[in-house]
Design a protein around this motif. Structure first.
Motif, PDB file in Angstrom:
ATOM      1  N   GLU A  30       0.863  -1.181   0.000  1.00  0.00           N
ATOM      2  CA  GLU A  30       0.000   0.000   0.000  1.00  0.00           C
ATOM      3  C   GLU A  30       0.895   1.226   0.000  1.00  0.00           C
ATOM      4  OE1 GLU A  30      -3.272  -0.183  -0.201  1.00  0.00           O
ATOM      5  OE2 GLU A  30      -3.443  -2.342   0.120  1.00  0.00           O
ATOM      6  N   VAL A  31       0.649   2.145  -0.907  1.00  0.00           N
ATOM      7  CA  VAL A  31       1.458   3.350  -0.993  1.00  0.00           C
ATOM      8  C   VAL A  31       1.006   4.329   0.074  1.00  0.00           C
ATOM      9  CG1 VAL A  31       2.091   5.291  -2.465  1.00  0.00           C
ATOM     10  CG2 VAL A  31       1.864   3.015  -3.441  1.00  0.00           C
ATOM     11  N   LYS A  32       1.981   4.844   0.851  1.00  0.00           N
ATOM     12  CA  LYS A  32       1.683   5.833   1.886  1.00  0.00           C
ATOM     13  C   LYS A  32       1.592   7.211   1.259  1.00  0.00           C
ATOM     14  CE  LYS A  32       5.347   4.559   4.507  1.00  0.00           C
ATOM     15  NZ  LYS A  32       6.258   4.635   5.637  1.00  0.00           N
ATOM     16  N   ASN A  33       0.706   8.048   1.793  1.00  0.00           N
ATOM     17  CA  ASN A  33       0.657   9.430   1.352  1.00  0.00           C
ATOM     18  C   ASN A  33       1.847  10.170   1.954  1.00  0.00           C
ATOM     19  OD1 ASN A  33      -1.713   9.251  -0.136  1.00  0.00           O
ATOM     20  ND2 ASN A  33      -2.967   9.514   1.694  1.00  0.00           N
ATOM     21  N   PRO A  34       2.561  10.927   1.162  1.00  0.00           N
ATOM     22  CA  PRO A  34       3.707  11.645   1.714  1.00  0.00           C
ATOM     23  C   PRO A  34       3.247  12.733   2.676  1.00  0.00           C
ATOM     24  CG  PRO A  34       3.310  12.310  -0.550  1.00  0.00           C
ATOM     25  CD  PRO A  34       2.366  11.190  -0.248  1.00  0.00           C
ATOM     26  N   SER A  35       4.038  12.931   3.734  1.00  0.00           N
ATOM     27  CA  SER A  35       3.739  14.025   4.658  1.00  0.00           C
ATOM     28  C   SER A  35       4.932  14.971   4.634  1.00  0.00           C
ATOM     29  CB  SER A  35       3.510  13.489   6.064  1.00  0.00           C
ATOM     30  OG  SER A  35       4.640  12.791   6.522  1.00  0.00           O
ATOM     31  N   PHE A  36       4.644  16.207   4.387  1.00  0.00           N
ATOM     32  CA  PHE A  36       5.688  17.209   4.298  1.00  0.00           C
ATOM     33  C   PHE A  36       5.567  18.139   5.496  1.00  0.00           C
ATOM     34  CE2 PHE A  36       4.817  15.883  -0.053  1.00  0.00           C
ATOM     35  CZ  PHE A  36       6.081  15.512  -0.439  1.00  0.00           C
ATOM     36  N   PRO A  37       6.677  18.758   5.916  1.00  0.00           N
ATOM     37  CA  PRO A  37       6.617  19.671   7.048  1.00  0.00           C
ATOM     38  C   PRO A  37       5.668  20.831   6.749  1.00  0.00           C
ATOM     39  CG  PRO A  37       8.885  19.360   6.279  1.00  0.00           C
ATOM     40  CD  PRO A  37       7.990  18.617   5.353  1.00  0.00           C
ATOM     41  N   ALA A  38       5.052  21.344   7.807  1.00  0.00           N
ATOM     42  CA  ALA A  38       4.146  22.486   7.640  1.00  0.00           C
ATOM     43  C   ALA A  38       4.933  23.680   7.119  1.00  0.00           C
ATOM     44  CB  ALA A  38       3.510  22.828   8.981  1.00  0.00           C
ATOM     45  N   SER A  39       4.251  24.512   6.370  1.00  0.00           N
ATOM     46  CA  SER A  39       4.922  25.684   5.825  1.00  0.00           C
ATOM     47  C   SER A  39       5.178  26.695   6.937  1.00  0.00           C
ATOM     48  CB  SER A  39       4.077  26.310   4.719  1.00  0.00           C
ATOM     49  OG  SER A  39       2.845  26.712   5.264  1.00  0.00           O
ATOM     50  N   LEU A  40       6.011  27.670   6.649  1.00  0.00           N
ATOM     51  CA  LEU A  40       6.306  28.722   7.606  1.00  0.00           C
ATOM     52  C   LEU A  40       5.071  29.591   7.803  1.00  0.00           C
ATOM     53  CD1 LEU A  40       9.829  29.742   6.328  1.00  0.00           C
ATOM     54  CD2 LEU A  40       9.282  28.418   8.357  1.00  0.00           C
ATOM     55  N   PRO A  41       4.959  30.264   8.968  1.00  0.00           N
ATOM     56  CA  PRO A  41       3.800  31.122   9.181  1.00  0.00           C
ATOM     57  C   PRO A  41       3.761  32.255   8.163  1.00  0.00           C
ATOM     58  CG  PRO A  41       5.334  31.192  11.063  1.00  0.00           C
ATOM     59  CD  PRO A  41       5.867  30.218  10.062  1.00  0.00           C
ATOM     60  N   ALA A  42       2.563  32.746   7.912  1.00  0.00           N
ATOM     61  CA  ALA A  42       2.397  33.831   6.945  1.00  0.00           C
ATOM     62  C   ALA A  42       3.098  35.087   7.449  1.00  0.00           C
ATOM     63  CB  ALA A  42       0.917  34.103   6.730  1.00  0.00           C
ATOM     64  N   ALA A  43       3.553  35.896   6.532  1.00  0.00           N
ATOM     65  CA  ALA A  43       4.251  37.132   6.875  1.00  0.00           C
ATOM     66  C   ALA A  43       3.263  38.119   7.490  1.00  0.00           C
ATOM     67  CB  ALA A  43       4.890  37.722   5.630  1.00  0.00           C
ATOM     68  N   ASP A  44       3.761  38.920   8.440  1.00  0.00           N
ATOM     69  CA  ASP A  44       2.954  39.958   9.075  1.00  0.00           C
ATOM     70  C   ASP A  44       2.888  41.147   8.123  1.00  0.00           C
ATOM     71  OD1 ASP A  44       1.614  41.626  10.750  1.00  0.00           O
ATOM     72  OD2 ASP A  44       3.239  41.840  12.212  1.00  0.00           O
ATOM     73  N   THR A  45       1.684  41.507   7.709  1.00  0.00           N
ATOM     74  CA  THR A  45       1.540  42.578   6.722  1.00  0.00           C
ATOM     75  C   THR A  45       1.090  43.895   7.341  1.00  0.00           C
ATOM     76  OG1 THR A  45      -0.697  41.846   6.249  1.00  0.00           O
ATOM     77  CG2 THR A  45       1.054  40.963   4.845  1.00  0.00           C
ATOM     78  N   LYS A  46       0.992  43.965   8.691  1.00  0.00           N
ATOM     79  CA  LYS A  46       0.594  45.199   9.350  1.00  0.00           C
ATOM     80  C   LYS A  46       1.703  46.239   9.198  1.00  0.00           C
ATOM     81  CE  LYS A  46      -1.842  42.649  12.909  1.00  0.00           C
ATOM     82  NZ  LYS A  46      -1.783  42.274  14.310  1.00  0.00           N
ATOM     83  N   LYS A  47       1.295  47.495   8.966  1.00  0.00           N
ATOM     84  CA  LYS A  47       2.276  48.567   8.830  1.00  0.00           C
ATOM     85  C   LYS A  47       2.572  49.145  10.203  1.00  0.00           C
ATOM     86  CE  LYS A  47       1.261  49.785   4.127  1.00  0.00           C
ATOM     87  NZ  LYS A  47       1.165  50.840   3.143  1.00  0.00           N
ATOM     88  N   THR A  48       3.840  49.168  10.569  1.00  0.00           N
ATOM     89  CA  THR A  48       4.263  49.782  11.831  1.00  0.00           C
ATOM     90  C   THR A  48       5.552  50.538  11.582  1.00  0.00           C
ATOM     91  OG1 THR A  48       5.645  47.935  12.525  1.00  0.00           O
ATOM     92  CG2 THR A  48       3.314  47.817  13.130  1.00  0.00           C
ATOM     93  N   ASP A  49       5.876  51.420  12.541  1.00  0.00           N
ATOM     94  CA  ASP A  49       7.135  52.167  12.453  1.00  0.00           C
ATOM     95  C   ASP A  49       8.267  51.399  13.120  1.00  0.00           C
ATOM     96  OD1 ASP A  49       5.950  54.231  11.078  1.00  0.00           O
ATOM     97  OD2 ASP A  49       5.409  55.335  12.896  1.00  0.00           O
ATOM     98  N   ALA A  50       7.937  50.361  13.851  1.00  0.00           N
ATOM     99  CA  ALA A  50       8.972  49.588  14.547  1.00  0.00           C
ATOM    100  C   ALA A  50       9.806  48.821  13.539  1.00  0.00           C
ATOM    101  CB  ALA A  50       8.315  48.614  15.528  1.00  0.00           C
ATOM    102  N   PRO A  51      11.101  48.649  13.858  1.00  0.00           N
ATOM    103  CA  PRO A  51      11.933  47.873  12.924  1.00  0.00           C
ATOM    104  C   PRO A  51      11.422  46.433  12.848  1.00  0.00           C
ATOM    105  CG  PRO A  51      13.143  48.403  14.934  1.00  0.00           C
ATOM    106  CD  PRO A  51      11.825  49.096  15.026  1.00  0.00           C
ATOM    107  N   LYS A  52      11.450  45.926  11.663  1.00  0.00           N
ATOM    108  CA  LYS A  52      10.953  44.563  11.444  1.00  0.00           C
ATOM    109  C   LYS A  52      12.080  43.568  11.714  1.00  0.00           C
ATOM    110  CE  LYS A  52       7.369  45.730   8.243  1.00  0.00           C
ATOM    111  NZ  LYS A  52       6.607  45.338   7.104  1.00  0.00           N
ATOM    112  N   PRO A  53      11.749  42.457  12.386  1.00  0.00           N
ATOM    113  CA  PRO A  53      12.773  41.430  12.595  1.00  0.00           C
ATOM    114  C   PRO A  53      13.116  40.763  11.262  1.00  0.00           C
ATOM    115  CG  PRO A  53      10.641  40.653  13.352  1.00  0.00           C
ATOM    116  CD  PRO A  53      10.462  42.095  12.947  1.00  0.00           C
ATOM    117  N   LYS A  54      14.285  40.169  11.248  1.00  0.00           N
ATOM    118  CA  LYS A  54      14.688  39.444  10.038  1.00  0.00           C
ATOM    119  C   LYS A  54      13.723  38.294   9.809  1.00  0.00           C
ATOM    120  CE  LYS A  54      19.599  40.425  10.286  1.00  0.00           C
ATOM    121  NZ  LYS A  54      20.940  39.861  10.374  1.00  0.00           N
ATOM    122  N   PRO A  55      13.365  38.050   8.556  1.00  0.00           N
ATOM    123  CA  PRO A  55      12.445  36.932   8.291  1.00  0.00           C
ATOM    124  C   PRO A  55      13.101  35.592   8.655  1.00  0.00           C
ATOM    125  CG  PRO A  55      13.254  37.888   6.231  1.00  0.00           C
ATOM    126  CD  PRO A  55      13.779  38.744   7.354  1.00  0.00           C
ATOM    127  N   ALA A  56      12.265  34.697   9.133  1.00  0.00           N
ATOM    128  CA  ALA A  56      12.767  33.360   9.482  1.00  0.00           C
ATOM    129  C   ALA A  56      13.205  32.646   8.210  1.00  0.00           C
ATOM    130  CB  ALA A  56      11.676  32.570  10.183  1.00  0.00           C
TER     131      ALA A  56
END
Length: 112
Positions: A30-56
């Motif tokens: 029986e062929v197993k369905n492949p399981s892949f790691p979950a994707s990274l969280p969605a990017a924060d699109t809120k506008k702020t004046d605070a410096p943005k952290p480096k993306p993961a």
């Protein structure tokens, strides 16, 4: 190794030709369905004046780990034979569609 869209089936070991004497057969694979790691969280699109952290950074893709997760070990008991013969592995699944991939072989190991 399982393959996306594969249908599985049985593996026969035959000598001298693909239609030769059957000397071993697997249970249904029986062929197993492949399981892949979950994707990274969605990017924060809120506008702020605070410096943005480096993306993961995405973790490095480990192809060997993926193969291990998707692979299955299949054993066939082979009937003893005498003499020298060509050995054929025949893959069958009567429920598969024409030209559908049944399974993918990553390696074969012979043991006594």
């Amino acid at each position: 190794m399982a393959r996306v869209g594969a249908s599985g089936g049985i593996i026969e070991a035959r000598i001298d030709s693909p239609e030769g004497k059957l000397i071993g057969q697997s249970a249904m694979v029986e062929v197993k369905n492949p399981s892949f790691p979950a994707s990274l969280p969605a990017a924060d699109t809120k506008k702020t004046d605070a410096p943005k952290p480096k993306p993961a950074q995405a973790p490095a893709f480990d192809f060997n780990a993926m193969i291990r997760r998707m692979s299955q070990q299949i054993s066939l008991k082979i009937e003893p034979t005498e003499g020298i013969h060509d050995l054929y592995f025949v893959f069958k699944n009567p429920k598969a569609e024409t030209n559908q991939i049944l399974m993918q072989v990553v390696n074969i190991q012979f043991k006594n």
